[in-house]
Write an enzyme that holds these catalytic residues in place. Structure first.
Site, PDB file in Angstrom:
ATOM      1  N   TYR A 186       6.566 -12.267   4.235  1.00 35.11           N
ATOM      2  CA  TYR A 186       5.955 -11.317   3.839  1.00 35.11           C
ATOM      3  C   TYR A 186       5.501 -12.360   2.155  1.00 35.11           C
ATOM      4  O   TYR A 186       6.369 -12.566   0.866  1.00 35.11           O
ATOM      5  CB  TYR A 186       6.042 -10.169   3.146  1.00 35.11           C
ATOM      6  CG  TYR A 186       4.763  -8.925   2.575  1.00 35.11           C
ATOM      7  CD1 TYR A 186       3.640  -9.478   2.362  1.00 35.11           C
ATOM      8  CD2 TYR A 186       5.161  -8.112   1.957  1.00 35.11           C
ATOM      9  CE1 TYR A 186       2.862  -9.230   1.370  1.00 35.11           C
ATOM     10  CE2 TYR A 186       4.537  -7.035   1.962  1.00 35.11           C
ATOM     11  CZ  TYR A 186       2.878  -7.747   1.009  1.00 35.11           C
ATOM     12  OH  TYR A 186       2.347  -7.247   0.290  1.00 35.11           O
TER      13      TYR A 186
ATOM     14  N   THR B 218       0.744  -1.070  -0.325  1.00 37.36           N
ATOM     15  CA  THR B 218       0.056  -0.210   0.053  1.00 37.36           C
ATOM     16  C   THR B 218       0.328   1.036   0.085  1.00 37.36           C
ATOM     17  O   THR B 218       0.784   2.556  -0.121  1.00 37.36           O
ATOM     18  CB  THR B 218      -1.168  -0.111   1.631  1.00 37.36           C
ATOM     19  OG1 THR B 218      -1.581  -1.376   1.306  1.00 37.36           O
ATOM     20  CG2 THR B 218      -2.020   1.235   1.460  1.00 37.36           C
TER      21      THR B 218
ATOM     22  N   LYS C  75       2.803 -12.778   7.556  1.00 37.74           N
ATOM     23  CA  LYS C  75       1.689 -11.673   6.742  1.00 37.74           C
ATOM     24  C   LYS C  75       1.273 -12.308   5.390  1.00 37.74           C
ATOM     25  O   LYS C  75       1.985 -12.206   4.557  1.00 37.74           O
ATOM     26  CB  LYS C  75       2.449 -10.678   6.065  1.00 37.74           C
ATOM     27  CG  LYS C  75       0.905  -9.942   5.592  1.00 37.74           C
ATOM     28  CD  LYS C  75       1.290  -8.599   4.957  1.00 37.74           C
ATOM     29  CE  LYS C  75       0.340  -7.592   4.277  1.00 37.74           C
ATOM     30  NZ  LYS C  75       0.431  -7.034   3.483  1.00 37.74           N
TER      31      LYS C  75
END
Length: 300
Positions: A136, A48, A165
């Site tokens: 991630y 993001t 994540k």
């Protein structure tokens, strides 16, 4: 601050000035917005945050700014992954010097790598730092999926790999991580549409780009689940899901920035070549923001 990551983590957007530089003051406001909204941590240089479009110097500036401004109020996660092991190690060591709490390391992207090459990269980065490491997993961007067995093996063998994540969007995979590997690694689901599902299933936390926009509301869902009030959690989720879905259904970063602009928090345009959100999508998001009666003051 060293503490177990739980609850709601905001994947911070990266503000830009009209000249295209990092807007440090706006970034500090975004940090405050999330913390004031009750989130349990903030994340610098995630997807993001458009990390792949930032220079090395800009990534360092973002991490320094977020860590410095959070000032121990909530844990700070820095995404430090890169296309080479050496760069990821440099980013991670810098983040450690800045005082972040956790480094989140995305798998290398662009060049297709084997699972063995990818896990060797994670091991090298983890061995280079003293901080907890968050894997991630974002297979749609990296081309490599970190399956639950591989993740569990890494966590058992490398002491400071403590989080995953999972941004696969696969709730079945996240559920396996939660139920089969939670003794060794904490699962954080990074797929905004799965926030309620992940929390109900027992994820340690959720990481959401939409928490830039509705931090209090997402926190309310998490707190209700934690209290065992699933009726309240579902009610609040039903209320905010149409806006979250509209943002997810549009190009995500432009939609996040457009929603913040609607709420009076101007953080500039996405870095080119990513275009601004189309007018029809902006209007749809604007309508949903109005229906939720979000205002700059009430939203954080």
């Amino acid at each position: 601050m060293t503490s177990q990551l739980t609850g709601v983590l905001t994947a911070l957007a990266t503000p830009f000035t009209s000249e295209g530089d990092i807007d440090v003051q706006a970034l500090r406001r975004l940090v405050d917005r999330s913390i004031d909204g009750g989130v349990d941590g903030v994340v610098a240089c995630g997807s993001t945050g458009e990390f792949a479009s930032l220079s090395a110097e800009e990534r360092r500036l973002v991490v320094e700014t977020v860590a410095g401004h959070a000032a121990g109020r909530v844990p700070v996660v820095a995404q430090t992954g890169a296309t080479s092991t050496a760069e990821a190690v440099r980013n991670s060591l810098h983040a450690q010097e800045c005082g972040v709490d956790v480094v989140m390391v995305v798998a290398p992207y662009y060049d297709p790598l084997s699972l063995e090459e990818t896990t060797s990269y994670f091991r090298a980065v983890a061995e280079a730092v003293e901080l907890p490491v968050m894997l991630y997993n974002y297979p749609s961007a990296t081309g490599v999926n970190l399956d639950p067995i591989t993740v569990g093996k890494l966590a058992r063998e490398v002491e400071n790999i403590q989080y995953i994540k999972d941004s696969s969007g696969d709730m079945g995979q996240a559920t396996q991580l939660i139920h089969h590997h939670s003794d060794y690694i904490s699962t954080i689901v990074g797929w905004d549409a799965l926030i309620l599902s992940a929390l109900t299933e027992g994820a340690a936390a959720v990481m959401a780009g939409t928490a830039n926009i509705v931090p209090r509301e997402i926190v309310a869902v998490q707190r209700a689940v934690a209290a065992g009030d699933f009726t309240a959690a579902k009610s609040e989720w039903d209320r905010i899901y149409p806006l979250i879905d509209a943002i997810l259904s549009a190009p995500f970063v432009p939609a996040v920035k457009a929603a913040l602009e609607i709420l009076g928090e101007s953080i500039g345009t996405p870095r080119r070549p990513t275009a601004d959100l189309d007018p029809a999508s902006v209007e749809r998001i604007h309508t949903l923001v109005n229906q939720l009666q979000l205002t700059p003051a009430a939203a954080g």
